[in-house]
Design a protein around this motif. Sequence first.
Motif, mmCIF file in Angstrom:
data_model
loop_
_atom_site.group_PDB
_atom_site.id
_atom_site.type_symbol
_atom_site.label_atom_id
_atom_site.label_comp_id
_atom_site.label_asym_id
_atom_site.label_seq_id
_atom_site.Cartn_x
_atom_site.Cartn_y
_atom_site.Cartn_z
ATOM 1 N N SER A 213 -44.735 48.011 55.199
ATOM 2 C CA SER A 213 -43.502 48.636 54.693
ATOM 3 C C SER A 213 -43.029 47.969 53.396
ATOM 4 O O SER A 213 -42.099 48.468 52.759
ATOM 5 C CB SER A 213 -42.364 48.478 55.712
ATOM 6 N N TYR A 214 -43.609 46.841 53.050
ATOM 7 C CA TYR A 214 -43.092 46.057 51.919
ATOM 8 C C TYR A 214 -44.065 45.914 50.745
ATOM 9 O O TYR A 214 -43.645 45.664 49.631
ATOM 10 C CB TYR A 214 -42.701 44.648 52.394
ATOM 11 N N CYS A 215 -45.355 45.994 51.017
ATOM 12 C CA CYS A 215 -46.333 45.770 49.943
ATOM 13 C C CYS A 215 -47.669 46.399 50.327
ATOM 14 O O CYS A 215 -47.865 46.801 51.476
ATOM 15 C CB CYS A 215 -46.533 44.265 49.707
ATOM 16 N N LYS A 216 -48.552 46.423 49.327
ATOM 17 C CA LYS A 216 -49.940 46.798 49.625
ATOM 18 C C LYS A 216 -50.678 45.492 49.863
ATOM 19 O O LYS A 216 -50.625 44.582 49.016
ATOM 20 C CB LYS A 216 -50.556 47.540 48.448
ATOM 21 N N LEU A 217 -51.349 45.395 50.988
ATOM 22 C CA LEU A 217 -52.005 44.130 51.342
ATOM 23 C C LEU A 217 -53.509 44.329 51.472
ATOM 24 O O LEU A 217 -53.963 45.293 52.087
ATOM 25 C CB LEU A 217 -51.434 43.639 52.687
ATOM 26 N N SER A 218 -54.231 43.408 50.862
ATOM 27 C CA SER A 218 -55.684 43.454 51.024
ATOM 28 C C SER A 218 -56.163 42.037 51.373
ATOM 29 O O SER A 218 -55.741 41.057 50.757
ATOM 30 C CB SER A 218 -56.300 43.952 49.717
ATOM 31 N N ILE A 219 -56.978 41.951 52.413
ATOM 32 C CA ILE A 219 -57.505 40.638 52.802
ATOM 33 C C ILE A 219 -59.011 40.647 52.571
ATOM 34 O O ILE A 219 -59.734 41.493 53.103
ATOM 35 C CB ILE A 219 -57.198 40.329 54.286
ATOM 36 N N VAL A 220 -59.453 39.720 51.721
ATOM 37 C CA VAL A 220 -60.880 39.624 51.408
ATOM 38 C C VAL A 220 -61.416 38.335 52.009
ATOM 39 O O VAL A 220 -60.908 37.247 51.711
ATOM 40 C CB VAL A 220 -61.110 39.608 49.873
ATOM 41 N N GLU A 221 -62.402 38.477 52.856
ATOM 42 C CA GLU A 221 -62.978 37.292 53.513
ATOM 43 C C GLU A 221 -64.261 36.867 52.801
ATOM 44 O O GLU A 221 -65.132 37.691 52.558
ATOM 45 C CB GLU A 221 -63.344 37.644 54.955
ATOM 46 N N MET B 81 -45.639 46.212 45.251
ATOM 47 C CA MET B 81 -46.339 44.952 44.961
ATOM 48 C C MET B 81 -47.678 44.910 45.691
ATOM 49 O O MET B 81 -47.755 45.306 46.847
ATOM 50 C CB MET B 81 -45.439 43.783 45.398
ATOM 51 N N GLN B 82 -48.712 44.465 44.963
ATOM 52 C CA GLN B 82 -50.031 44.313 45.593
ATOM 53 C C GLN B 82 -50.231 42.832 45.940
ATOM 54 O O GLN B 82 -50.092 41.962 45.076
ATOM 55 C CB GLN B 82 -51.115 44.771 44.616
ATOM 56 N N ILE B 83 -50.528 42.565 47.190
ATOM 57 C CA ILE B 83 -50.808 41.183 47.597
ATOM 58 C C ILE B 83 -52.228 41.122 48.142
ATOM 59 O O ILE B 83 -52.591 41.845 49.074
ATOM 60 C CB ILE B 83 -49.797 40.700 48.658
ATOM 61 N N ASP B 84 -53.029 40.287 47.497
ATOM 62 C CA ASP B 84 -54.394 40.047 47.993
ATOM 63 C C ASP B 84 -54.424 38.655 48.634
ATOM 64 O O ASP B 84 -53.813 37.717 48.110
ATOM 65 C CB ASP B 84 -55.414 40.056 46.844
ATOM 66 N N ILE B 85 -55.145 38.563 49.726
ATOM 67 C CA ILE B 85 -55.420 37.236 50.295
ATOM 68 C C ILE B 85 -56.931 37.061 50.268
ATOM 69 O O ILE B 85 -57.668 37.878 50.826
ATOM 70 C CB ILE B 85 -54.895 37.126 51.743
ATOM 71 N N VAL B 86 -57.370 36.049 49.548
ATOM 72 C CA VAL B 86 -58.801 35.738 49.518
ATOM 73 C C VAL B 86 -58.978 34.474 50.352
ATOM 74 O O VAL B 86 -58.376 33.430 50.060
ATOM 75 C CB VAL B 86 -59.300 35.522 48.067
ATOM 76 N N ALA B 87 -59.753 34.587 51.416
ATOM 77 C CA ALA B 87 -59.831 33.478 52.378
ATOM 78 C C ALA B 87 -61.281 33.188 52.761
ATOM 79 O O ALA B 87 -62.070 34.118 52.966
ATOM 80 C CB ALA B 87 -59.025 33.829 53.630
ATOM 81 N N VAL B 88 -61.582 31.915 52.839
ATOM 82 C CA VAL B 88 -62.935 31.513 53.239
ATOM 83 C C VAL B 88 -63.004 31.466 54.769
ATOM 84 O O VAL B 88 -62.152 30.854 55.422
ATOM 85 C CB VAL B 88 -63.292 30.123 52.662
ATOM 86 N N GLY B 89 -64.007 32.105 55.320
ATOM 87 C CA GLY B 89 -64.233 32.019 56.774
ATOM 88 C C GLY B 89 -63.642 33.179 57.545
ATOM 89 O O GLY B 89 -62.668 33.797 57.128
ATOM 90 N N TYR C 161 -44.001 37.946 54.939
ATOM 91 C CA TYR C 161 -43.126 38.937 55.602
ATOM 92 C C TYR C 161 -41.680 38.445 55.595
ATOM 93 O O TYR C 161 -40.750 39.163 55.237
ATOM 94 C CB TYR C 161 -43.619 39.157 57.034
ATOM 95 N N ARG C 162 -41.499 37.183 55.956
ATOM 96 C CA ARG C 162 -40.152 36.578 55.959
ATOM 97 C C ARG C 162 -39.535 36.678 54.557
ATOM 98 O O ARG C 162 -38.358 36.985 54.398
ATOM 99 C CB ARG C 162 -40.274 35.107 56.397
ATOM 100 N N GLY C 163 -40.364 36.415 53.544
ATOM 101 C CA GLY C 163 -39.884 36.471 52.157
ATOM 102 C C GLY C 163 -39.348 37.850 51.808
ATOM 103 O O GLY C 163 -38.271 37.983 51.202
ATOM 104 N N PHE C 164 -40.094 38.890 52.177
ATOM 105 C CA PHE C 164 -39.626 40.253 51.881
ATOM 106 C C PHE C 164 -38.335 40.568 52.633
ATOM 107 O O PHE C 164 -37.436 41.210 52.099
ATOM 108 C CB PHE C 164 -40.709 41.282 52.251
#
Length: 159
Positions: free
Chosen positions: A29-37, A1-9, A146-149
Amino acid sequence: MQIDIVAVGKIKEKYINLGIAEFTKRLSSYCKLSIVEIGDNPTPDNASPAEELIIKEKEGDKILSKIKDQSHVIALAIQGNMYSSEDLANKLDKLALSGNSHITFVIGGSLGLSDVVLKRANTLMSFSKMTFPHQLMRLILLEQVYRGFRINRGEPYHK
Ligand SMILES: C[S@@+](CC[C@H](N)C(=O)[O-])C[C@H]1O[C@@H](n2cnc3c(N)ncnc32)[C@H](O)[C@@H]1O
């Protein structure tokens, strides 16, 4: 699963950055994570509601440009629907099973999220009626994902 977080600031607090680094590592260990600021536009203290709206809309356009077309968008919004940790785990599981394994969580800046972002969202998720700072919200979100996974895998963690 790919999880992106798009966050202001940006994250300026060291202790929050440490927490984010920890949960980013755990989530690997659970997903591919990308954080875009998204850079936040400074809001003058004396900004009028119209000026604030313009700033929020500009941030919203930048957020939209970072969201992939096929992604299931979960916008974090105080006025959204409240989910338990199990509800969030279930949502992650259902999305994975439905074949839509690309999720984008969106976190607004101090002015919140613009209407276009709220309209693009498939889900508006509230973490309570309280207002959290955007920096802390990012850490709380990562912990809950993380808790969800862990819940979905039946692994010890969630009590
Ligand atoms: C400081 S808050 C913005 C407050 C702004 N007055 C509003 O109404 O959205 C920054 C961002 O953190 C997220 N946030 C803060 N508290 C939240 C909560 N209880 N539930 C969901 N998201 C929250 C939202 O994405 C929000 O745009």
